[in-house]
Design a protein around this motif. Structure first.
Motif, PDB file in Angstrom:
ATOM      1  N   PRO A   1       0.829  -1.202   0.000  1.00  0.00           N
ATOM      2  CA  PRO A   1       0.000   0.000   0.000  1.00  0.00           C
ATOM      3  C   PRO A   1       0.867   1.258   0.000  1.00  0.00           C
ATOM      4  O   PRO A   1       1.859   1.347   0.716  1.00  0.00           O
ATOM      5  N   GLY A   2       0.491   2.221  -0.830  1.00  0.00           N
ATOM      6  CA  GLY A   2       1.262   3.453  -0.935  1.00  0.00           C
ATOM      7  C   GLY A   2       0.620   4.411  -1.921  1.00  0.00           C
ATOM      8  O   GLY A   2      -0.577   4.366  -2.168  1.00  0.00           O
ATOM      9  N   VAL A   3       1.466   5.258  -2.497  1.00  0.00           N
ATOM     10  CA  VAL A   3       1.032   6.272  -3.456  1.00  0.00           C
ATOM     11  C   VAL A   3       1.827   6.041  -4.740  1.00  0.00           C
ATOM     12  O   VAL A   3       3.056   6.035  -4.712  1.00  0.00           O
ATOM     13  N   TYR A   4       1.138   5.862  -5.865  1.00  0.00           N
ATOM     14  CA  TYR A   4       1.776   5.493  -7.126  1.00  0.00           C
ATOM     15  C   TYR A   4       1.372   6.441  -8.249  1.00  0.00           C
ATOM     16  O   TYR A   4       0.186   6.699  -8.453  1.00  0.00           O
ATOM     17  N   HIS A   5       2.371   6.925  -8.970  1.00  0.00           N
ATOM     18  CA  HIS A   5       2.132   7.826 -10.102  1.00  0.00           C
ATOM     19  C   HIS A   5       1.933   6.985 -11.359  1.00  0.00           C
ATOM     20  O   HIS A   5       2.791   6.172 -11.715  1.00  0.00           O
TER      21      HIS A   5
ATOM     22  N   ARG B   1       3.083  11.418   3.766  1.00  0.00           N
ATOM     23  CA  ARG B   1       4.398  10.751   3.817  1.00  0.00           C
ATOM     24  C   ARG B   1       5.084  10.832   2.458  1.00  0.00           C
ATOM     25  O   ARG B   1       6.288  11.071   2.367  1.00  0.00           O
ATOM     26  N   GLU B   2       4.318  10.630   1.396  1.00  0.00           N
ATOM     27  CA  GLU B   2       4.886  10.712   0.043  1.00  0.00           C
ATOM     28  C   GLU B   2       5.378  12.137  -0.237  1.00  0.00           C
ATOM     29  O   GLU B   2       6.459  12.334  -0.801  1.00  0.00           O
ATOM     30  N   LEU B   3       4.604  13.144   0.163  1.00  0.00           N
ATOM     31  CA  LEU B   3       5.033  14.535  -0.018  1.00  0.00           C
ATOM     32  C   LEU B   3       6.304  14.817   0.782  1.00  0.00           C
ATOM     33  O   LEU B   3       7.219  15.495   0.291  1.00  0.00           O
ATOM     34  N   ALA B   4       6.398  14.301   2.004  1.00  0.00           N
ATOM     35  CA  ALA B   4       7.586  14.513   2.834  1.00  0.00           C
ATOM     36  C   ALA B   4       8.817  13.848   2.219  1.00  0.00           C
ATOM     37  O   ALA B   4       9.926  14.377   2.303  1.00  0.00           O
TER      38      ALA B   4
END
Length: 189
Positions: free
Chosen positions: A126-130, A183-186
């Motif tokens: 799980p996370g953030v994916y472009h 967290r992804e932005l950091a």
């Protein structure tokens, strides 16, 4: 009486076919997938739908709708419900509009289900994916050929940071997703 019963059965069948999307309430194992499309060089000038497809592992519900927003000269799209697996941007649909008046023609730009890298990502955790930022360009065809397009990496796309900051504004109601985006932005500093 028979007619009323028949109409009720018909309404139940029609309305039952509309509810085929699973409603997600637990986002702990889900990911954010986001991308950006510039459509200024194709027939449509207003998008109303972008779909993401899960092609591995096979599932009975492989299609995911996205939120869509005009953003920085194109369209930002995202979904917060992608499970682990291989996904890609499947298609975008739009119309040609002049102000609030739109044509009755719908243009569908299909990126294909498999085989290329346009908007493709593999989610292992799980996370953030472009899913990518692309310019859609019309390809010249013969007079009697159907229209074609190509997706090329965008040259004037907003940064990933700008896109995530915009998505974060609409994700405050889902703390798990909002924390992942923060967290992804950091990590991008």
């Amino acid at each position: 009486m028979k007619m009323r019963k028949l109409m009720m059965m018909l309404a139940a069948v029609v309305l039952g076919g509309c509810g085929t999307t699973t409603y997600v309430t637990d986002f702990t194992d889900r990911s954010v997938g986001y991308g950006w499309l510039n459509i200024k060089d194709v027939e449509a000038n207003r998008l109303h739908d972008v779909s993401v497809y899960q092609f591995r592992p096979h599932t009975s519900e492989p299609y995911y709708t996205t939120a869509l927003k005009e953003f920085k000269g194109g369209y930002l799209y995202w979904t917060r419900v992608l499970p682990p697996g291989s996904h890609k941007t499947l298609s975008a649909s739009g119309q040609r509009c002049l102000g609030f008046l739109c044509s009755n023609a719908t243009y569908r730009y299909s990126f294909g289900k498999q085989g290329d890298e346009v908007g493709a990502v593999t989610i292992r955790a799980p996370g953030v994916y472009h899913l990518g930022s692309f310019d859609l360009k019309t390809v010249k065809t013969g007079f009697f050929e159907a229209g074609k397009f190509e997706a090329v990496p965008a040259t004037g796309a907003p940064s990933r940071r700008e896109m995530l900051e915009e998505i974060l504004k609409d994700s405050q109601d889902t703390p798990v997703i909002a924390d992942r985006i923060r967290r992804e932005l950091a990590s991008q500093r």
